[in-house]
Design a protein around this motif. Sequence first.
Motif, mmCIF file in Angstrom:
data_model
loop_
_atom_site.group_PDB
_atom_site.id
_atom_site.type_symbol
_atom_site.label_atom_id
_atom_site.label_comp_id
_atom_site.label_asym_id
_atom_site.label_seq_id
_atom_site.Cartn_x
_atom_site.Cartn_y
_atom_site.Cartn_z
ATOM 1 N N PHE A 134 -4.253 -2.680 -9.058
ATOM 2 C CA PHE A 134 -4.480 -1.893 -7.858
ATOM 3 C C PHE A 134 -5.979 -1.761 -7.640
ATOM 4 N N LEU B 297 -1.288 7.881 -1.604
ATOM 5 C CA LEU B 297 -1.184 8.583 -2.880
ATOM 6 C C LEU B 297 -2.378 9.494 -3.080
ATOM 7 N N SER C 41 -8.499 -0.336 -0.832
ATOM 8 C CA SER C 41 -8.087 1.070 -0.931
ATOM 9 C C SER C 41 -9.058 1.951 -0.154
ATOM 10 N N PHE D 225 -1.952 -2.045 -3.959
ATOM 11 C CA PHE D 225 -1.547 -2.496 -5.284
ATOM 12 C C PHE D 225 -0.726 -3.771 -5.173
ATOM 13 N N GLN E 222 0.838 -1.189 0.000
ATOM 14 C CA GLN E 222 0.000 0.000 0.000
ATOM 15 C C GLN E 222 0.873 1.238 0.000
ATOM 16 N N SER E 223 0.276 2.335 -0.462
ATOM 17 C CA SER E 223 0.978 3.602 -0.454
ATOM 18 C C SER E 223 -0.032 4.725 -0.306
ATOM 19 N N LEU F 224 0.712 6.619 -8.615
ATOM 20 C CA LEU F 224 1.199 5.267 -8.345
ATOM 21 C C LEU F 224 2.442 4.979 -9.185
ATOM 22 N N ASP G 83 -4.566 9.226 -9.786
ATOM 23 C CA ASP G 83 -4.073 8.199 -8.855
ATOM 24 C C ASP G 83 -3.085 7.261 -9.558
ATOM 25 N N HIS H 80 5.292 6.789 -7.627
ATOM 26 C CA HIS H 80 5.707 6.084 -6.410
ATOM 27 C C HIS H 80 6.567 4.863 -6.738
ATOM 28 N N ILE I 101 -3.773 3.640 -1.209
ATOM 29 C CA ILE I 101 -4.075 2.799 -2.368
ATOM 30 C C ILE I 101 -3.315 1.476 -2.215
#
Length: 126
Positions: free
Chosen positions: A54, A10, A62, A17, A7-8, A81, A77, A84, A15
Amino acid sequence: MQILMPQSHLNGVVIFFEKKGYGTPMIILVHPPVLGSISFLQQIDVSALLAIRFDIRGHSRSQASQHPLTCSLIAEDIKQLMDHLEIQEADLCGYLIGAAIVLEFLLTHPNRALGGIWVGGILGDT
């Protein structure tokens, strides 16, 4: 079977993924609203290339959004991503309304997309 995904944080939400495979070419799989990234479980398991799936905001794992869910918001998004994950460009594949999200991404971030694939694509409100 539970699938654990990274997860991150964002674009104001968390989110989730999954990135599977190696090298290039690379494909980002975009599910439609209501469904989750589980829609692409078989494709990511058999892909011979690097694939990323994701969950769009407010779906599956998410975080929900305080903003209305639009194709342009999800396209942003995806861009974040990619930033990131340090991905400069990729192909994108959208399923159903996910195809409208891919189209929005291609229109707003053409320098980040190698191409787009529409699977049963229908246009939504972008």
